[in-house]
Every structure is written in structure tokens, then in C-alpha cells.
Design a protein around this motif. Sequence first.
Motif, PDB file in Angstrom:
ATOM      1  N   SER A 140       0.562  -1.090   0.030  1.00  0.00           N
ATOM      2  CA  SER A 140       0.077  -0.063   0.155  1.00  0.00           C
ATOM      3  C   SER A 140       0.967   1.434   0.133  1.00  0.00           C
ATOM      4  N   TYR A 141       1.893   1.251   0.869  1.00  0.00           N
ATOM      5  CA  TYR A 141       2.924   2.335   0.725  1.00  0.00           C
ATOM      6  C   TYR A 141       3.562   2.568  -0.483  1.00  0.00           C
ATOM      7  N   LYS A 142       3.847   1.540  -1.399  1.00  0.00           N
ATOM      8  CA  LYS A 142       4.737   1.606  -2.615  1.00  0.00           C
ATOM      9  C   LYS A 142       3.622   2.140  -3.475  1.00  0.00           C
ATOM     10  N   ASN A 143       2.334   1.760  -3.605  1.00  0.00           N
ATOM     11  CA  ASN A 143       1.395   2.253  -4.233  1.00  0.00           C
ATOM     12  C   ASN A 143       1.096   3.666  -4.124  1.00  0.00           C
ATOM     13  N   LYS A 144       1.128   4.209  -2.926  1.00  0.00           N
ATOM     14  CA  LYS A 144       0.793   5.678  -2.388  1.00  0.00           C
ATOM     15  C   LYS A 144       2.085   6.431  -3.271  1.00  0.00           C
ATOM     16  N   ALA A 145       3.174   5.874  -2.815  1.00  0.00           N
ATOM     17  CA  ALA A 145       4.582   6.644  -3.333  1.00  0.00           C
ATOM     18  C   ALA A 145       4.420   6.594  -5.061  1.00  0.00           C
ATOM     19  N   ASN A 146       4.080   5.603  -5.788  1.00  0.00           N
ATOM     20  CA  ASN A 146       4.132   5.611  -7.174  1.00  0.00           C
ATOM     21  C   ASN A 146       2.978   6.504  -7.639  1.00  0.00           C
ATOM     22  N   LEU A 147       1.822   6.784  -6.807  1.00  0.00           N
ATOM     23  CA  LEU A 147       0.849   7.350  -7.480  1.00  0.00           C
ATOM     24  C   LEU A 147       1.243   9.047  -7.141  1.00  0.00           C
ATOM     25  N   TYR A 148       2.063   9.334  -6.193  1.00  0.00           N
ATOM     26  CA  TYR A 148       2.618  10.589  -5.818  1.00  0.00           C
ATOM     27  C   TYR A 148       3.565  11.031  -6.857  1.00  0.00           C
ATOM     28  N   GLN A 149       4.463   9.741  -7.382  1.00  0.00           N
ATOM     29  CA  GLN A 149       5.564  10.190  -8.395  1.00  0.00           C
ATOM     30  C   GLN A 149       4.959  10.601  -9.440  1.00  0.00           C
ATOM     31  N   LEU A 150       3.943   9.916 -10.023  1.00  0.00           N
ATOM     32  CA  LEU A 150       3.260  10.136 -11.322  1.00  0.00           C
ATOM     33  C   LEU A 150       2.685  11.355 -11.228  1.00  0.00           C
ATOM     34  N   GLY A 151       2.170  11.863 -10.135  1.00  0.00           N
ATOM     35  CA  GLY A 151       1.302  13.402 -10.194  1.00  0.00           C
ATOM     36  C   GLY A 151       2.631  14.311 -10.172  1.00  0.00           C
ATOM     37  N   LEU A 152       3.774  14.042  -9.494  1.00  0.00           N
ATOM     38  CA  LEU A 152       4.914  14.853  -9.599  1.00  0.00           C
ATOM     39  C   LEU A 152       5.416  15.325 -10.728  1.00  0.00           C
ATOM     40  N   LYS A 162       6.771  16.235  -0.907  1.00  0.00           N
ATOM     41  CA  LYS A 162       7.201  15.946   0.377  1.00  0.00           C
ATOM     42  C   LYS A 162       6.370  14.603   0.659  1.00  0.00           C
ATOM     43  N   ARG A 163       5.177  14.413   0.054  1.00  0.00           N
ATOM     44  CA  ARG A 163       4.225  13.313   0.545  1.00  0.00           C
ATOM     45  C   ARG A 163       4.683  11.881  -0.229  1.00  0.00           C
ATOM     46  N   TYR A 164       5.262  12.453  -1.348  1.00  0.00           N
ATOM     47  CA  TYR A 164       5.926  11.176  -2.268  1.00  0.00           C
ATOM     48  C   TYR A 164       7.210  10.597  -1.303  1.00  0.00           C
ATOM     49  N   GLN A 165       7.926  11.663  -1.030  1.00  0.00           N
ATOM     50  CA  GLN A 165       9.340  11.120  -0.206  1.00  0.00           C
ATOM     51  C   GLN A 165       8.787  10.392   1.086  1.00  0.00           C
ATOM     52  N   ASN A 166       7.780  10.990   1.783  1.00  0.00           N
ATOM     53  CA  ASN A 166       7.468  10.368   3.022  1.00  0.00           C
ATOM     54  C   ASN A 166       6.846   8.685   2.667  1.00  0.00           C
ATOM     55  N   ALA A 167       6.095   8.779   1.603  1.00  0.00           N
ATOM     56  CA  ALA A 167       5.660   7.391   1.417  1.00  0.00           C
ATOM     57  C   ALA A 167       6.383   6.525   0.896  1.00  0.00           C
ATOM     58  N   GLN A 168       7.525   7.108   0.222  1.00  0.00           N
ATOM     59  CA  GLN A 168       8.627   6.191  -0.063  1.00  0.00           C
ATOM     60  C   GLN A 168       9.492   5.768   1.083  1.00  0.00           C
ATOM     61  N   THR A 169       9.761   6.592   1.947  1.00  0.00           N
ATOM     62  CA  THR A 169      10.465   6.235   2.991  1.00  0.00           C
ATOM     63  C   THR A 169       9.758   5.238   3.770  1.00  0.00           C
ATOM     64  N   LYS A 170       8.375   5.267   3.963  1.00  0.00           N
ATOM     65  CA  LYS A 170       7.526   4.456   4.905  1.00  0.00           C
ATOM     66  C   LYS A 170       7.612   3.070   3.960  1.00  0.00           C
ATOM     67  N   TYR A 171       7.452   3.189   2.612  1.00  0.00           N
ATOM     68  CA  TYR A 171       7.587   2.080   2.207  1.00  0.00           C
ATOM     69  C   TYR A 171       9.035   1.103   2.313  1.00  0.00           C
ATOM     70  N   MET A 172       9.940   1.858   2.278  1.00  0.00           N
ATOM     71  CA  MET A 172      11.311   1.291   2.550  1.00  0.00           C
ATOM     72  C   MET A 172      11.358   0.730   4.043  1.00  0.00           C
ATOM     73  N   GLN A 173      10.792   1.366   4.941  1.00  0.00           N
ATOM     74  CA  GLN A 173      10.798   1.077   6.378  1.00  0.00           C
ATOM     75  C   GLN A 173       9.986  -0.420   6.601  1.00  0.00           C
ATOM     76  N   VAL A 174       8.712  -0.276   6.125  1.00  0.00           N
ATOM     77  CA  VAL A 174       7.666  -1.280   6.172  1.00  0.00           C
ATOM     78  C   VAL A 174       8.286  -2.533   5.313  1.00  0.00           C
ATOM     79  N   ALA A 175       8.848  -2.241   4.337  1.00  0.00           N
ATOM     80  CA  ALA A 175       9.165  -3.488   3.320  1.00  0.00           C
ATOM     81  C   ALA A 175      10.389  -4.077   3.992  1.00  0.00           C
ATOM     82  N   ALA A 176      11.126  -3.426   4.420  1.00  0.00           N
ATOM     83  CA  ALA A 176      12.661  -4.016   5.298  1.00  0.00           C
ATOM     84  C   ALA A 176      12.163  -4.465   6.261  1.00  0.00           C
ATOM     85  N   LYS A 177      11.282  -4.421   7.137  1.00  0.00           N
ATOM     86  CA  LYS A 177      10.754  -4.977   8.526  1.00  0.00           C
ATOM     87  C   LYS A 177      10.096  -6.503   7.907  1.00  0.00           C
ATOM     88  N   GLU A 178       9.386  -6.375   6.890  1.00  0.00           N
ATOM     89  CA  GLU A 178       8.428  -7.528   6.438  1.00  0.00           C
ATOM     90  C   GLU A 178       9.638  -8.574   6.064  1.00  0.00           C
TER      91      GLU A 178
END
Length: 462
Positions: A140-152, A162-178
Motif C-alpha cells: 500500500s505504501y509503494k502504491n501511494k508513493a508511485n501515485l505521488y510520483q506520477l502526479g509530481l 514531500k508526500r512522495y518522499q514520506n510514502a517512499q520512506t515509509k515503504y522502505m521501512q515497512v518492506a525492510a521489516k517485512e
Amino acid sequence: MRIVITIFVIFFLTACHTRTSEEAYKEGKYLESISLLTNNIEEKGLKKYDKDKAEKLRTLVTNVMEHYETNLANTPDTDYKKRIDIYQNLLKMKMMLRDRFYSSTVDFFNNKYDLEQLEQTIAKQYYDYANSITGTDSISYKNKANLYQLGLERYNYKDIEKRYQNAQTKYMQVAAKEYYDLGKKFAQERNYKEAARAFSNASQVYQPLGKYRDSDKLAIENDKKYRTEQAEAAYQQAQYILESATKRHEFREAAEYFNKAANVYQPYGKYRDARVLAETYQKKGIVKVYYDSSSSFANEIRENIGANYIVFSDYLDNSDVNIQINYDINFNDLGKSSSYETKTEKVFDKYVEVPDKNGKITKLESYKDQNYSIETVTHSNKLILTTNIMVNGMYSYVQSFRVEQTSTEHNYIYSGDVPSKYHNYSDGSLKSRDELYNQAQQEQITQLKSILKNIGYDLSYL
């Protein structure tokens, strides 16, 4: 002929058919219909741009614009995907219709839709689309990041960057933990290969942010455990084979397992004496083959017997298998034979005057029998090529095969009262010894290759 010409004309007209704007519009390909029409206008140039073409363009753009606007009005605000697609089509229309010599014709569209405003609107749709997704996992965080990036990529709308960067960071944090948690699970199950992969993925996905806990260390540890297990299993399998090995192919099989053990563990150095043992038993598995290097079939032997465990020896005394191939040629001129046939044929002789019942004279054709003879002289020859194959040593094999080639020539000789339409002639061809040998040799080589491949297959089991 008329049918052929008709088919050709139809094919020619079909090949020359140019797709029209009207056709594309009827198929629902609206942007293509505009592109086809404007391309046609530009090809003909400003001088040929008349009122009819201007009206046609104006009507088409109006219809397409209304189509997209109607779709927008009927599309819910939350159907971001469809709304983005419609706005992007309007943007493509804008790009096609601006800054052209005919642009003033469609001012109603160009003035209504500003390029920057369209890009901003699309960016907003992506922004709202991403905001609508609740971040719960890495996907879900990856999808959010991709959509923000396409808009940007379209427009720097509000705080989208900023929202793209936050979503991308959150994706990396959550994916790494998973990945890290998955690696722990696999490690507990002793599935070290998948554990190493998971820890490595955790490290890679988090890399832009730095190191993720001890994922690098755990990736190496589990990979080493996996490779140690694989190496030991291969090493033990080789040892098991050697317990009863007596044949060359068994030694080679053991060598393959020792090699597998050495190769799988290679990133961490040597695995016991696996590499040395692999080389030792690979040599024990070699089959030395001798053949006369001056043989006419030297190339065929090398090409069809050769393998990584075959070594061709220069000396008979130093070989395991000896291959001998020779051949005999038997050529016979079968001589000539003759046969005779007598024939009779009715041929025109003269016109005969015959009176009818009224005394009128009529000329009728008169025929006579014409006798002649045909002598058929047949000359033939034959070549038999016999090939002998003998293999001895650790492997025995004996076989001979024959290839036979013949040629025949027939000469037909007329004599006697021969009708004018008949003349002496010949068919067939009497070939020389060398010609027959060349034909036989081609078949000989084909059969020999097949036999040698079978011999090679048998040698693999010595």
C-alpha cells in the motif's frame, strides 16, 4: 485470366486504402481521428485549408471534447483512474491542436483548456488518489508513493513532493521489516536459502536509508548455512557412489558431485578436498580412444564420438578403445542388352476419287500400313560400397553395411519404314565409376555418423 486481374485489382485497392478520420471516430478511437484529420490538413498545407476542412475540424473537435466532458460529468469523483485517463486525453488533444496554422479554428477548445492547468488537474487527481489509500503494509505504501510520483511528474501540486518522499520512506521501512521478519521465520524453519534471500531483500530495499539492523550479517550467515548444506549433501552423494564404483561413468558421476560441492561453496572458499577429488575422479573417468589419424573418417570419428570424458590417444598401446573403419569398392559394368519390337502404323497414302450414287466425284483419304522396328539398347553399371567398422578393447563392436548405386541408359533406334514423326532418342544416363562412388559416399557418411553416435552413447556407460 479475368479472375486473376480482378483479384489483383482488389488487392491493390486494399493495399492502397488510407485509414480515414471517420473510420477511427466510428471505432471510438477519438484521438486517432483528430490525428488523422490534422495530419491530412498539414500535408496539404495552409493554401488548401478551406472552409470545408475548417468546419470538419471544428465539428470533430467539438464532438470529441463533448464526449470527454460528458464522461467526466458521469464519472464519480472517487473514480480517480478513469478521471485521470480522461484528463490525459484532453491534454493529448491540447498538444495536438496548439501552435498550428489551423489552431484558431478550434479556439473554443484551446481557450477553454490551458496546458498548465490540465497538468495541474492531473497532478491533483494523482494526489487525491494517493491520499485515498490507507498505508497498512509495504504494498500500500509503494502504491501511494508511485501515485505521488506520477502526479509530481506532471505538476508540483501542493506538498506532493514531500508526500512522495514520506510514502517512499515509509515503504522502505515497512518492506525492510517485512522481509526481515520473513527471514527470521525461514531461518527458524531451517529454510536457509529463502532466509538469506529475505534478509538480502531487507538490506537492498532499505539501502537508500542506510543499513537495516543486522540484515547484511544474517543474509551472509544463512547463505553460508544453505551452501554448507548443499555442499555436504553433494560431497556425501559422491562418497556414496564411490563405495561401489567400478566403471568410468561412475567415477565421472562422483566427480560431478564433488564439483557441485566445490562450486556451491565457492563464495566462502574451499569446501574440504572437494575440488581435488573432483579432478582425481574426472581423470579416472576418462576413456582413451585410438583411431588411425590418416583414416578417411577421422573427422567423423572425432565429431560423433567426442565428449568431455573422451581423450583421443596417439598410440594404440595407450588406449582403452580402438576404432578401425575401412571400406571396399566393387564396380561392375553390366554391359549392354538389346530387345526388338516390330510395330505397324497406318499412315496417309493418297486421295482416292470415289463417285457417289448421283455420279458426283468425292476425294477420300487412303491409308496404308507402315511397318517399322524399334531396337532398345540398355547399358547399365553398378557400384557397391561396403564399410566395415570394428571396435575392440574395453568395448567391442563389429558391423558392416553396404551402399549400392546403379545407373542405366536406354537408347531407342528405329529402323524399317519409320513414320516421319519418330526419331532415335535416349533416356537415362550412364554414370562413371567416380560419379557412382560420390553418390554412394554421401549415403555411407550418413549411416556411419549414426553408427558412431550409437558407439559414443555406449562408451558413455563404460
